[in-house]
Scaffold this active site. Structure first.
Site, PDB file in Angstrom:
ATOM      1  N   SER A 127      31.797  46.672  36.185  1.00  0.00           N
ATOM      2  CA  SER A 127      32.942  46.259  35.577  1.00  0.00           C
ATOM      3  C   SER A 127      33.359  44.891  36.206  1.00  0.00           C
ATOM      4  O   SER A 127      32.603  43.965  35.730  1.00  0.00           O
ATOM      5  CB  SER A 127      34.060  47.386  35.982  1.00  0.00           C
ATOM      6  OG  SER A 127      35.162  47.062  35.173  1.00  0.00           O
ATOM      7  N   SER A 154      40.563  49.820  48.720  1.00  0.00           N
ATOM      8  CA  SER A 154      40.128  49.748  47.234  1.00  0.00           C
ATOM      9  C   SER A 154      39.062  50.740  47.082  1.00  0.00           C
ATOM     10  O   SER A 154      38.294  51.130  48.029  1.00  0.00           O
ATOM     11  CB  SER A 154      39.353  48.494  47.079  1.00  0.00           C
ATOM     12  OG  SER A 154      38.464  48.465  46.015  1.00  0.00           O
ATOM     13  N   GLY A 155      38.889  51.283  45.884  1.00  0.00           N
ATOM     14  CA  GLY A 155      37.879  52.434  45.536  1.00  0.00           C
ATOM     15  C   GLY A 155      36.593  51.787  44.825  1.00  0.00           C
ATOM     16  O   GLY A 155      35.630  52.474  44.331  1.00  0.00           O
ATOM     17  N   THR A 156      36.779  50.329  44.682  1.00  0.00           N
ATOM     18  CA  THR A 156      35.538  49.791  43.783  1.00  0.00           C
ATOM     19  C   THR A 156      34.972  48.635  44.596  1.00  0.00           C
ATOM     20  O   THR A 156      33.779  48.119  44.408  1.00  0.00           O
ATOM     21  CB  THR A 156      36.175  49.180  42.599  1.00  0.00           C
ATOM     22  OG1 THR A 156      36.916  48.066  42.786  1.00  0.00           O
ATOM     23  CG2 THR A 156      36.507  50.299  41.655  1.00  0.00           C
ATOM     24  N   ARG A 205      43.307  46.252  49.987  1.00  0.00           N
ATOM     25  CA  ARG A 205      44.020  45.444  49.095  1.00  0.00           C
ATOM     26  C   ARG A 205      45.360  45.472  49.852  1.00  0.00           C
ATOM     27  O   ARG A 205      46.021  46.340  49.965  1.00  0.00           O
ATOM     28  CB  ARG A 205      43.902  45.979  47.610  1.00  0.00           C
ATOM     29  CG  ARG A 205      42.685  46.155  46.815  1.00  0.00           C
ATOM     30  CD  ARG A 205      42.805  46.109  45.286  1.00  0.00           C
ATOM     31  NE  ARG A 205      41.487  46.385  44.957  1.00  0.00           N
ATOM     32  CZ  ARG A 205      40.564  45.667  44.725  1.00  0.00           C
ATOM     33  NH1 ARG A 205      40.534  44.397  44.906  1.00  0.00           N
ATOM     34  NH2 ARG A 205      39.553  46.010  43.876  1.00  0.00           N
ATOM     35  N   GLU A 236      47.710  50.041  33.843  1.00  0.00           N
ATOM     36  CA  GLU A 236      47.921  49.328  35.380  1.00  0.00           C
ATOM     37  C   GLU A 236      48.118  47.720  35.148  1.00  0.00           C
ATOM     38  O   GLU A 236      47.830  47.243  34.057  1.00  0.00           O
ATOM     39  CB  GLU A 236      46.332  49.418  35.910  1.00  0.00           C
ATOM     40  CG  GLU A 236      46.062  50.925  36.134  1.00  0.00           C
ATOM     41  CD  GLU A 236      44.797  51.040  36.904  1.00  0.00           C
ATOM     42  OE1 GLU A 236      45.012  51.541  37.997  1.00  0.00           O
ATOM     43  OE2 GLU A 236      43.677  50.584  36.436  1.00  0.00           O
TER      44      GLU A 236
HETATM   45  C1  G16 Z   1      38.393  50.507  37.982  1.00  0.00           C
HETATM   46  C2  G16 Z   1      39.412  51.549  37.795  1.00  0.00           C
HETATM   47  C3  G16 Z   1      40.864  51.239  37.508  1.00  0.00           C
HETATM   48  C4  G16 Z   1      41.419  50.266  38.944  1.00  0.00           C
HETATM   49  C5  G16 Z   1      40.378  49.441  39.275  1.00  0.00           C
HETATM   50  C6  G16 Z   1      40.528  48.722  40.748  1.00  0.00           C
HETATM   51  O1  G16 Z   1      38.488  49.200  37.261  1.00  0.00           O
HETATM   52  O2  G16 Z   1      38.869  52.166  36.583  1.00  0.00           O
HETATM   53  O3  G16 Z   1      41.557  51.982  37.126  1.00  0.00           O
HETATM   54  O4  G16 Z   1      42.662  49.739  38.686  1.00  0.00           O
HETATM   55  O5  G16 Z   1      39.191  49.918  39.413  1.00  0.00           O
HETATM   56  O6  G16 Z   1      40.366  49.572  41.675  1.00  0.00           O
HETATM   57  P1  G16 Z   1      40.722  49.513  43.231  1.00  0.00           P
HETATM   58  O7  G16 Z   1      41.672  48.739  43.526  1.00  0.00           O
HETATM   59  O8  G16 Z   1      40.598  50.968  43.737  1.00  0.00           O
HETATM   60  O9  G16 Z   1      39.053  48.948  43.603  1.00  0.00           O
HETATM   61  P2  G16 Z   1      37.144  48.612  36.624  1.00  0.00           P
HETATM   62  O10 G16 Z   1      37.812  47.793  35.481  1.00  0.00           O
HETATM   63  O11 G16 Z   1      36.673  47.724  37.914  1.00  0.00           O
HETATM   64  O12 G16 Z   1      36.452  49.702  36.240  1.00  0.00           O
END
Ligand code: G16
Length: 554
Positions: A68, A503-505, A510, A374
């Site tokens: 993403s 963060s989860g990604t 953050r 969001e």
């Molecule tokens: C994903 C999630 C979103 C979230 C984003 C950032 O987005 O689908 O709902 O807001 O990650 O998440 P975090 O702050 O936990 O890193 P995407 O567009 O990267 O798939």
């Protein structure tokens, strides 16, 4: 049908050995990491998707290979449940467990999972797989497909897709085409037909001009936008930039524009006030922006899109002569000014949930019409069956011609929306429809309320999971004392608000801050960033002082 689970182990050992020892977690939107570390993860997600399909009586499960908004070297995987929703939380946990067992434990672990979940191994199973345009995605797609094959499941590969297209395809297949045709063409046709019907022949209206500059983030959104344009009857004049020549998300795309609060590279300097739009790498987020005649950059983010849509839909409900409850769902990142506007001006109920569209989508289902976004531009609208039926009844049976016409238009609006998940292109077409109907340019949209200045920072720490939160991530529970220190700092700022979350990604913490002025928001973010660095095991240098950043720019 018998499934020899030895194959599961054999594939793993020979082709997808687990070379990474560190445990990983199913995060905000699946697993993410460096592409070279993900082959075994993908293979195992192929296994999991097959089992999930069997457990849901052979319904289609989607597997999207994408990182993403992350940089090009990263990749990831998002699993899609039968109704198009993100994977059920209990199965997220099963996914995490499956990914973290050793190769030698894999066969026994899968056997146990089948028994624990009471899965019939003879049940048919169907997995749809799509990928973004990262160069490592085809290799990872093959790993997912091999996982499905190892369990004798049925896999259908769709090649390069946006994430929301795959959600759409899964729902179409599982509703036996009630939601649309389960093909890429079916997706274009559904959205384009609705959009062009709504648009009519007079494309310019008032201050609304039929010209849009589109930043495709060098991702899959650019490709698919070009496909849209090929099929559209010049109903929207779009110039596409960042269409794949550069690195995905590098100095472009929705996340860059939102976080850096500036226009992306790779786009020409447009006439002042030209409408511009950015999507992210897999086209599930969208941002609007423009630069005014004084060269000042203005952002219209997910909060803005939510308020525009919610206000418009509320008016449509009234114009149909019906009553439906409409609610809006946000996260802690929502600008305080947007929440005030929703509550006080629009008078729409608003709820706050943790980050991740899975949480927003779930909450939005509580309303007849649930609008969720969001601030980062990820969101959509969901309609209850009751809402759809009432609107349909008015369109078909009302004796009031105005109500009837409004309801017919409303049904087309519903068709234009990808209800299954946030869809940058569908959201953009909806925003274009609303702006055209209102005869608005972006300045008029911007004038609805004034954002509080804000800033997001990333802080690198040894283990981001030492930060835990509550109250929809607005309050930090651990490390002990961090929230008290944040409160003390925030108290020094007019209209100050700040929170921190892992963060989860990405492997970062953050930090979000907003305050009455830009300087104060920057300083507040910096001060909270330093607290995180000190109290949560920061690695590398502390966040840079805002004053120094300015000097560095000069
Ligand atoms: C994903 C999630 C979103 C979230 C984003 C950032 O987005 O689908 O709902 O807001 O990650 O998440 P975090 O702050 O936990 O890193 P995407 O567009 O990267 O798939």
């Amino acid at each position: 049908m018998s499934v020899n689970l030895r194959t599961v182990y054999a594939f793993a050992r020979e082709m997808y050995p687990k070379r990474v020892n560190k445990d990983i977690q199913y995060g905000t939107a699946g697993f993410r990491g460096k592409a070279e570390d993900l082959d075994y993860v993908m293979y195992r997600m192929g296994l999991l998707a097959t089992l999930r399909s069997r457990q849901t009586n052979g319904q289609v499960i989607g597997v999207m290979i994408t990182a993403s908004h992350n940089p090009e070297p990263d990749n990831g995987v998002k699993l899609i449940d039968p109704k198009g929703e993100m994977l059920e939380p209990r199965w997220e946990k099963l996914a995490t467990d499956l990914v973290n067992v050793s190769d030698s434990e894999l066969e026994a672990h899968v056997t146990k999972l089948i028994a624990d979940e009471n899965i019939s191994i003879t049940q048919s199973s169907h997995v749809f797989v799509g990928m973004d345009n990262r160069y490592h995605s085809p290799r990872l797609l093959k790993a997912v497909a091999d996982g499905v094959i190892a369990l004798k499941g049925c896999v259908k590969e769709f090649g390069i897709l946006t994430t929301p297209m795959l959600h759409y395809l899964v729902v179409c297949a599982n509703t036996r085409c009630a939601y649309g045709m389960p093909t890429e063409e079916g997706y274009y046709k559904k959205l384009i037909t609705a959009f062009e019907d709504l648009r009519g022949d007079t494309l310019d209206n008032g201050n609304y001009k039929n010209l849009l500059l589109f930043d495709g983030a060098n991702g899959v959104g650019a490709r698919k936008m070009l496909q849209f344009l090929k099929r559209m009857k010049n109903s929207l004049n779009v110039n596409v930039f960042n269409s794949g020549q550069g690195k995905i998300n590098h100095e472009c795309g929705a996340d860059y524009v939102k976080v850096q609060q500036c226009a992306p590279s790779g786009m020409p300097i447009a006439e002042p006030n030209t409408r511009c739009v950015s999507v992210d790498g897999d086209a599930d987020r969208v941002m609007y922006f423009f630069t005014d005649e004084n060269g000042v950059f203005h952002l219209l983010d997910g909060d803005r899109i939510a308020t525009l849509i919610a206000g418009y839909l509320m008016d449509m409900v009234k114009e149909c002569g019906i009553e439906l409850n409409l609610g809006l769902v946000q996260t802690a990142y929502a600008n305080g000014a947007s929440t005030n506007y929703i509550v006080n001006e629009l008078q729409i109920p608003v709820s706050c949930v943790p980050t991740g569209v899975k949480h927003l989508h779930h909450k939005a289902l509580d309303y007849d019409i649930g609008v969720y976004f969001e601030a980062n531009g990820h969101g959509t609208i969901v309609f209850s069956e009751k809402a759809k039926q009432e609107i349909k009844d008015v369109a078909e049976n009302s004796e009031n011609n105005q109500h009837k016409a409004s309801a017919s238009r409303f049904l087309k609006i519903i068709d234009l929306i990808n209800e299954t998940v946030g869809d940058a292109i569908s959201d953009m077409l909806l925003v274009e429809t609303i702006l055209q109907a209102k005869g608005w340019d972006l300045k008029q949209w911007l004038a609805t309320y004034t954002d509080l200045p804000n800033l997001q920072l990333k802080v690198k720490v040894q283990d981001r999971n030492v930060i835990t939160t509550t109250d929809a991530e607005r309050v930090c529970v651990t490390p002990n004392g961090l929230q008290d220190e944040i409160n003390k700092v925030v108290a020094n700022y007019k209209k100050g608000r700040s929170f921190v979350r892992p963060s989860g990604t990405e492997d970062v913490v953050r930090v979000y801050a907003e305050a009455a002025t830009k300087d104060e928001a920057d300083r507040l973010a910096y001060e909270v960033g330093v607290l995180v660095h000190k109290m949560a095991g920061g690695v590398g240098p502390e966040p840079v002082q805002p004053e120094k950043k300015i000097i560095a720019h000069i």
